[in-house]
Design a protein around this motif. Sequence first.
Motif, mmCIF file in Angstrom:
data_model
loop_
_atom_site.group_PDB
_atom_site.id
_atom_site.type_symbol
_atom_site.label_atom_id
_atom_site.label_comp_id
_atom_site.label_asym_id
_atom_site.label_seq_id
_atom_site.Cartn_x
_atom_site.Cartn_y
_atom_site.Cartn_z
ATOM 1 N N THR A 1 0.938 -1.023 0.017
ATOM 2 C CA THR A 1 -0.032 -0.089 0.188
ATOM 3 C C THR A 1 0.821 1.437 -0.004
ATOM 4 O O THR A 1 0.663 2.276 -0.846
ATOM 5 N N ASP B 1 -6.717 -1.797 -3.715
ATOM 6 C CA ASP B 1 -5.951 -2.363 -2.736
ATOM 7 C C ASP B 1 -6.899 -3.733 -2.123
ATOM 8 O O ASP B 1 -7.977 -3.840 -1.911
ATOM 9 N N GLU B 2 -6.119 -4.775 -2.050
ATOM 10 C CA GLU B 2 -6.400 -6.113 -1.491
ATOM 11 C C GLU B 2 -7.611 -6.507 -2.104
ATOM 12 O O GLU B 2 -8.615 -6.968 -1.741
HETATM 13 MG MG LIG Z 1 -1.844 -2.705 2.382
#
Ligand SMILES: [Mg+2]
Length: 299
Positions: free
Chosen positions: A49, A134-135
């Motif tokens: 991130t 993200d993710e």
């Molecule tokens: Mg992360």
Amino acid sequence: MRPDSIDATLDGLRAQGYVAPRALGTVVFLALRLGRPLFLEGEPGTGKTELAKALAGLLDRPLIRLQCYEGLDLAAAAYEWNYARQMVEIKLAQGQESREDLARELFSRRFLIARPLLQAIDPPDGRAPVLLIDELDRADEPFEAFLLELLSDFQLSIPELGVIRAAEPPLVLLTSNRTREVHDAVKRRCLYHWLDFPDAARELEILRLRLPGIESALAQEIVAVVQALRGMDLYKLPGLAETLEWSRALLELNALVLDPATLTSTLGVLLKYQDDIARLQGSEAAQLLARVRAETHGG
Ligand SMILES: [Mg+2]
Ligand SMILES: Nc1ncnc2c1ncn2[C@@H]1O[C@H](COP(=O)(O)OP(=O)(O)OP(=O)(O)O)[C@@H](O)[C@H]1O
């Protein structure tokens, strides 16, 4: 500013507080050059991130972040029609417009609410952003299909409106913690990099960069302990985030060196599972420290 070499990429990231290994610097440089999305997988807390944030800083572009979760759908990720405004518009029109005109009006850009994916390809200020998805492994598999058009052509097809295409493509980063495999079709459209735990030298460099005030001896011990923990058979290994957090905790406690009591009483900053913590209580902590000290002082 777009870096014109791998070294410039590495230096630029470092200036943002991000220490990347050369292999990562290379793939970032290539993603920028080739205009391809970058798919990052790796252990938790290893800077996936953070890389997106550092790149937004380096390129001086806004960061748009889409955090994935189970049940994430197009309405939350890409766009949604503003039904309430459409209703008001119908009321106001009072049958004065022809039905075709009204329908065209209702499904125009004015009534579209842009969510992160649409914001990224059609930014209000025209500046192509860094888009962090993200993710992705947390989203349901069908969601990945939505992304294919965006990742290969930087465009979104909206049935009622048509195709919206990015004037300047955003830099797209996708991350996954690999709780499941992400579909090949997504990966094929991206460059790929696996982020491992850093080696001791890089971890020390990051620690010094992020906490410039830290005593050199303490920093070395911290890194050696974390590296040793990662060699143990623990349920959850500490990442860089934990190293930094533990260092801040030790500074708060005014610790100058590590002793077994300090280690055991601050384990909750490093390890988040009771079984792992229990393994390091008592003599185990002292032994670990003795081993680490022999290594750091023995060269
Ligand atoms: Mg992360
Ligand atoms: N290469 C790096 N250089 C400097 N700091 C870093 C680096 N990698 C990670 N960090 C630090 O570690 C913290 C955790 O990193 P980050 O949140 O990016 O991990 P992550 O891989 O996204 O983890 P998760 O999978 O849990 O989301 C960051 O807040 C940052 O301070």
